[in-house]
Motif scaffolding. Structure first.
Motif, PDB file in Angstrom:
ATOM      1  N   SER A  69       0.848  -1.189   0.000  1.00 41.93           N
ATOM      2  CA  SER A  69       0.000   0.000   0.000  1.00 41.93           C
ATOM      3  C   SER A  69       0.884   1.240   0.000  1.00 41.93           C
ATOM      4  O   SER A  69       2.056   1.185   0.404  1.00 41.93           O
ATOM      5  N   ILE A  70       0.321   2.328  -0.459  1.00 40.32           N
ATOM      6  CA  ILE A  70       1.059   3.580  -0.554  1.00 40.32           C
ATOM      7  C   ILE A  70       0.306   4.652   0.211  1.00 40.32           C
ATOM      8  O   ILE A  70      -0.936   4.657   0.254  1.00 40.32           O
ATOM      9  N   SER A  71       1.050   5.552   0.831  1.00 40.56           N
ATOM     10  CA  SER A  71       0.442   6.662   1.541  1.00 40.56           C
ATOM     11  C   SER A  71       1.408   7.837   1.501  1.00 40.56           C
ATOM     12  O   SER A  71       2.559   7.696   1.083  1.00 40.56           O
ATOM     13  N   ARG A  72       0.929   8.993   1.938  1.00 42.89           N
ATOM     14  CA  ARG A  72       1.812  10.153   2.002  1.00 42.89           C
ATOM     15  C   ARG A  72       1.449  10.965   3.226  1.00 42.89           C
ATOM     16  O   ARG A  72       0.332  10.874   3.728  1.00 42.89           O
ATOM     17  N   ASP A  73       2.388  11.760   3.698  1.00 45.82           N
ATOM     18  CA  ASP A  73       2.134  12.534   4.907  1.00 45.82           C
ATOM     19  C   ASP A  73       1.286  13.750   4.570  1.00 45.82           C
ATOM     20  O   ASP A  73       1.035  14.068   3.418  1.00 45.82           O
ATOM     21  N   GLY A  74       0.829  14.426   5.624  1.00 43.73           N
ATOM     22  CA  GLY A  74      -0.078  15.552   5.439  1.00 43.73           C
ATOM     23  C   GLY A  74       0.510  16.687   4.626  1.00 43.73           C
ATOM     24  O   GLY A  74      -0.197  17.342   3.855  1.00 43.73           O
ATOM     25  N   ALA A  75       1.797  16.908   4.776  1.00 44.32           N
ATOM     26  CA  ALA A  75       2.441  17.977   4.029  1.00 44.32           C
ATOM     27  C   ALA A  75       2.638  17.607   2.569  1.00 44.32           C
ATOM     28  O   ALA A  75       2.856  18.477   1.715  1.00 44.32           O
ATOM     29  N   GLY A  76       2.580  16.315   2.285  1.00 41.88           N
ATOM     30  CA  GLY A  76       2.662  15.853   0.910  1.00 41.88           C
ATOM     31  C   GLY A  76       4.048  15.595   0.388  1.00 41.88           C
ATOM     32  O   GLY A  76       4.201  15.140  -0.740  1.00 41.88           O
ATOM     33  N   ASN A  77       5.060  15.834   1.194  1.00 43.29           N
ATOM     34  CA  ASN A  77       6.420  15.690   0.676  1.00 43.29           C
ATOM     35  C   ASN A  77       7.093  14.383   1.038  1.00 43.29           C
ATOM     36  O   ASN A  77       8.241  14.156   0.650  1.00 43.29           O
ATOM     37  N   THR A  78       6.410  13.543   1.782  1.00 44.11           N
ATOM     38  CA  THR A  78       6.950  12.219   2.073  1.00 44.11           C
ATOM     39  C   THR A  78       5.933  11.176   1.656  1.00 44.11           C
ATOM     40  O   THR A  78       4.758  11.276   1.992  1.00 44.11           O
ATOM     41  N   VAL A  79       6.390  10.196   0.931  1.00 42.65           N
ATOM     42  CA  VAL A  79       5.524   9.107   0.484  1.00 42.65           C
ATOM     43  C   VAL A  79       6.069   7.806   1.051  1.00 42.65           C
ATOM     44  O   VAL A  79       7.288   7.649   1.211  1.00 42.65           O
ATOM     45  N   TYR A  80       5.163   6.932   1.404  1.00 40.43           N
ATOM     46  CA  TYR A  80       5.529   5.674   2.026  1.00 40.43           C
ATOM     47  C   TYR A  80       5.060   4.500   1.163  1.00 40.43           C
ATOM     48  O   TYR A  80       4.037   4.577   0.489  1.00 40.43           O
ATOM     49  N   LEU A  81       5.808   3.429   1.242  1.00 33.23           N
ATOM     50  CA  LEU A  81       5.385   2.176   0.628  1.00 33.23           C
ATOM     51  C   LEU A  81       5.424   1.117   1.710  1.00 33.23           C
ATOM     52  O   LEU A  81       6.499   0.762   2.203  1.00 33.23           O
ATOM     53  N   GLN A  82       4.257   0.670   2.109  1.00 31.76           N
ATOM     54  CA  GLN A  82       4.148  -0.398   3.093  1.00 31.76           C
ATOM     55  C   GLN A  82       4.095  -1.718   2.349  1.00 31.76           C
ATOM     56  O   GLN A  82       3.195  -1.933   1.522  1.00 31.76           O
ATOM     57  N   MET A  83       5.038  -2.576   2.652  1.00 29.01           N
ATOM     58  CA  MET A  83       5.133  -3.867   1.970  1.00 29.01           C
ATOM     59  C   MET A  83       4.927  -4.977   2.989  1.00 29.01           C
ATOM     60  O   MET A  83       5.689  -5.075   3.957  1.00 29.01           O
ATOM     61  N   ASN A  84       3.908  -5.765   2.777  1.00 29.70           N
ATOM     62  CA  ASN A  84       3.584  -6.860   3.685  1.00 29.70           C
ATOM     63  C   ASN A  84       3.723  -8.199   2.981  1.00 29.70           C
ATOM     64  O   ASN A  84       3.668  -8.273   1.754  1.00 29.70           O
ATOM     65  N   ILE A  85       3.863  -9.227   3.778  1.00 29.38           N
ATOM     66  CA  ILE A  85       3.984 -10.599   3.277  1.00 29.38           C
ATOM     67  C   ILE A  85       4.988 -10.633   2.129  1.00 29.38           C
ATOM     68  O   ILE A  85       4.705 -11.086   1.014  1.00 29.38           O
ATOM     69  N   LEU A  86       6.173 -10.138   2.402  1.00 28.56           N
ATOM     70  CA  LEU A  86       7.185 -10.049   1.349  1.00 28.56           C
ATOM     71  C   LEU A  86       7.592 -11.428   0.863  1.00 28.56           C
ATOM     72  O   LEU A  86       7.648 -12.405   1.634  1.00 28.56           O
ATOM     73  N   LYS A  87       7.884 -11.474  -0.424  1.00 32.13           N
ATOM     74  CA  LYS A  87       8.289 -12.710  -1.072  1.00 32.13           C
ATOM     75  C   LYS A  87       9.665 -12.522  -1.707  1.00 32.13           C
ATOM     76  O   LYS A  87      10.046 -11.391  -2.021  1.00 32.13           O
ATOM     77  N   PRO A  88      10.389 -13.604  -1.921  1.00 35.68           N
ATOM     78  CA  PRO A  88      11.696 -13.460  -2.589  1.00 35.68           C
ATOM     79  C   PRO A  88      11.596 -12.730  -3.925  1.00 35.68           C
ATOM     80  O   PRO A  88      12.524 -11.994  -4.289  1.00 35.68           O
ATOM     81  N   GLU A  89      10.493 -12.879  -4.624  1.00 32.50           N
ATOM     82  CA  GLU A  89      10.357 -12.200  -5.916  1.00 32.50           C
ATOM     83  C   GLU A  89      10.120 -10.696  -5.775  1.00 32.50           C
ATOM     84  O   GLU A  89      10.048  -9.979  -6.776  1.00 32.50           O
ATOM     85  N   ASP A  90       9.988 -10.221  -4.549  1.00 31.96           N
ATOM     86  CA  ASP A  90       9.917  -8.768  -4.325  1.00 31.96           C
ATOM     87  C   ASP A  90      11.303  -8.143  -4.231  1.00 31.96           C
ATOM     88  O   ASP A  90      11.433  -6.920  -4.115  1.00 31.96           O
ATOM     89  N   THR A  91      12.328  -8.984  -4.265  1.00 31.98           N
ATOM     90  CA  THR A  91      13.696  -8.470  -4.255  1.00 31.98           C
ATOM     91  C   THR A  91      13.901  -7.556  -5.453  1.00 31.98           C
ATOM     92  O   THR A  91      13.676  -7.966  -6.597  1.00 31.98           O
ATOM     93  N   ALA A  92      14.321  -6.336  -5.171  1.00 35.37           N
ATOM     94  CA  ALA A  92      14.432  -5.344  -6.240  1.00 35.37           C
ATOM     95  C   ALA A  92      15.060  -4.074  -5.685  1.00 35.37           C
ATOM     96  O   ALA A  92      15.179  -3.891  -4.470  1.00 35.37           O
TER      97      ALA A  92
END
Length: 127
Positions: A69-92
């Motif tokens: 999932s993706i989100s950003r802070d209230g000011a809009g200048n920081t974006v987050y990527l929450q990665m769950n249940i990671l798999k080896p194929e997510d290596t990148a």
């Protein structure tokens, strides 16, 4: 000029969660689409997720839908990527990017839409 700096990724185990952040400087990006792409070993860079300028609408790539999932802070200048249940194929290497010309996603899976990119951060998922 905009600078995007991703947080350090790292080595995690399959099934773990990890949150990446990307902080922008140089100008306010609260009205710009921000996105995450990734490049897996031996493959082309691919779209992961994007979020609109206001932060209320997210767009997810097919390969990670349901886990990331993706989100950003209230000011809009920081974006987050929450990665769950990671798999080896997510290596990148994960990159954040910003599309200054759009508030809403408009072809946001296309790399050519984006004006500025971070240098990337390595995420390795061990099995």
């Amino acid at each position: 000029q905009v600078q995007l700096v991703e947080s350090v990724g790292g080595l995690v185990q399959a099934g773990d969660s990890l949150r990446l952040s990307c902080e922008a400087s140089g100008r306010t990006l609260s009205s710009a689409v921000m996105a995450w792409f990734r490049q897996r070993p031996g493959k082309e860079r691919e779209f992961v997720a994007a979020i609109n300028g206001g932060g209320g609408i997210s767009y997810l790539g097919d390969s990670t839908k349901g886990r990331f999932s993706i989100s950003r802070d209230g000011a809009g200048n920081t974006v987050y990527l929450q990665m769950n249940i990671l798999k080896p194929e997510d290596t990148a290497v994960y990159y954040c990017a910003t599309d200054l010309d759009h508030y809403y996603c408009n072809g946001c899976s296309e790399e050519s839409r984006y004006d500025f990119w971070g240098q990337g951060t390595q995420v390795t998922v061990s099995s």
